[in-house]
Design a protein around this motif. Sequence first.
Motif, PDB file in Angstrom:
ATOM      1  N   THR A  48       1.119  -1.221   0.160  1.00 33.48           N
ATOM      2  CA  THR A  48      -0.039  -0.406   0.334  1.00 33.48           C
ATOM      3  C   THR A  48       1.059   1.638   0.406  1.00 33.48           C
ATOM      4  O   THR A  48       0.820   2.338  -0.824  1.00 33.48           O
ATOM      5  N   ALA A  49       2.199   1.271   0.362  1.00 34.23           N
ATOM      6  CA  ALA A  49       3.023   2.365   0.732  1.00 34.23           C
ATOM      7  C   ALA A  49       3.501   2.632  -0.716  1.00 34.23           C
ATOM      8  O   ALA A  49       3.569   3.503  -1.353  1.00 34.23           O
ATOM      9  N   ILE A  50       3.644   1.408  -1.108  1.00 31.23           N
ATOM     10  CA  ILE A  50       4.555   1.463  -2.177  1.00 31.23           C
ATOM     11  C   ILE A  50       3.825   2.014  -3.240  1.00 31.23           C
ATOM     12  O   ILE A  50       4.268   3.267  -4.307  1.00 31.23           O
ATOM     13  N   THR A  51       2.167   1.809  -3.552  1.00 31.38           N
ATOM     14  CA  THR A  51       1.416   2.232  -4.582  1.00 31.38           C
ATOM     15  C   THR A  51       1.223   3.308  -4.325  1.00 31.38           C
ATOM     16  O   THR A  51       0.287   4.188  -5.907  1.00 31.38           O
ATOM     17  N   ALA A  52       1.133   3.940  -2.985  1.00 24.84           N
ATOM     18  CA  ALA A  52       0.673   5.155  -3.007  1.00 24.84           C
ATOM     19  C   ALA A  52       1.277   6.082  -3.765  1.00 24.84           C
ATOM     20  O   ALA A  52       1.072   7.472  -3.112  1.00 24.84           O
ATOM     21  N   SER A  53       2.559   6.038  -3.446  1.00 28.64           N
ATOM     22  CA  SER A  53       3.457   6.527  -4.678  1.00 28.64           C
ATOM     23  C   SER A  53       4.143   6.996  -5.897  1.00 28.64           C
ATOM     24  O   SER A  53       4.174   5.594  -5.946  1.00 28.64           O
ATOM     25  N   ASP A  54       4.056   7.636  -6.447  1.00 30.65           N
ATOM     26  CA  ASP A  54       4.911   7.678  -8.137  1.00 30.65           C
ATOM     27  C   ASP A  54       5.927   6.764  -7.703  1.00 30.65           C
ATOM     28  O   ASP A  54       7.294   6.769  -8.773  1.00 30.65           O
ATOM     29  N   ASP A  55       7.066   7.276  -6.664  1.00 30.82           N
ATOM     30  CA  ASP A  55       8.136   6.532  -6.618  1.00 30.82           C
ATOM     31  C   ASP A  55       8.375   5.583  -7.113  1.00 30.82           C
ATOM     32  O   ASP A  55       9.560   5.416  -6.482  1.00 30.82           O
ATOM     33  N   TRP A  56       8.101   4.738  -7.043  1.00 30.34           N
ATOM     34  CA  TRP A  56       7.936   3.543  -7.377  1.00 30.34           C
ATOM     35  C   TRP A  56       7.328   2.232  -7.942  1.00 30.34           C
ATOM     36  O   TRP A  56       5.992   3.388  -9.102  1.00 30.34           O
TER      37      TRP A  56
ATOM     38  N   ALA B 218       9.381  -4.672  -5.486  1.00 20.84           N
ATOM     39  CA  ALA B 218       9.288  -3.351  -6.539  1.00 20.84           C
ATOM     40  C   ALA B 218      10.713  -3.122  -6.914  1.00 20.84           C
ATOM     41  O   ALA B 218      11.753  -3.417  -6.234  1.00 20.84           O
ATOM     42  N   VAL B 219      10.175  -1.382  -7.581  1.00 14.74           N
ATOM     43  CA  VAL B 219      11.842  -0.980  -7.960  1.00 14.74           C
ATOM     44  C   VAL B 219      11.871   1.191  -7.586  1.00 14.74           C
ATOM     45  O   VAL B 219      10.527   0.855  -8.020  1.00 14.74           O
ATOM     46  N   ARG B 220      12.683   1.419  -7.181  1.00 11.00           N
ATOM     47  CA  ARG B 220      13.166   2.751  -6.341  1.00 11.00           C
ATOM     48  C   ARG B 220      12.846   3.563  -7.524  1.00 11.00           C
ATOM     49  O   ARG B 220      14.051   3.359  -8.056  1.00 11.00           O
ATOM     50  N   LEU B 221      11.402   4.719  -8.336  1.00 12.14           N
ATOM     51  CA  LEU B 221      11.854   5.208  -9.643  1.00 12.14           C
ATOM     52  C   LEU B 221      12.741   6.737  -8.464  1.00 12.14           C
ATOM     53  O   LEU B 221      13.583   7.315  -9.694  1.00 12.14           O
TER      54      LEU B 221
END
Length: 183
Positions: free
Chosen positions: A140-148, A175-178
């Motif tokens: 949830t934390a990852i998908t809530a951000s455009d950084d991933w 997941a990959v950090r963008l």
Amino acid sequence: MTDLPPGRALDVGAGEGADALWLAERGWQVTASDISSRALDRIRAEAQRRGLDVRTLHRDANEPAGFADETYDLVSLQYGSFQRTPEQRGLRNLLDAVAVGGTLLVVGHDLTWLQQPSDPAEQTRMYDPEAYVGIDEIATAITASDDWRVDVNETRPRPPGAISTHHVDDVVLRAVRLNHRNE
């Protein structure tokens, strides 16, 4: 993880180090982090026996210093757990440890069976999943951000031969950090 070129890896909740040692054997520069000093002693002993260089870090994911403010090309949390806190420090520390372009790999037990009511006369549950940060919360934390970018978020059957009682499926998140999180 065989498709990733070796780099710097952090094994969070490393336990006795099977994943950390596997990564080191494949050329990764590995830091194994765990709350148990005994587990870290075993990792060091086995790494030495195999002629591997594995750095150990005695840490709780919720400590203010997190993972020494370092970033890694791979952050791996395999069946690990750390307590949920109001400020989500452990979750932030975990995500902040992933370098830009780096991969987060989280594998955990599928706990959907715990959502079923149980009869306390027949079964007492010793584990409260709500007390710990779970794979759903991380996703949830990852998908809530455009950084991933999420590459995998799925439930898979456990491999044949895996020893388990209630756990027959695993949840895998990769997941990959963008970008770095903007503060």
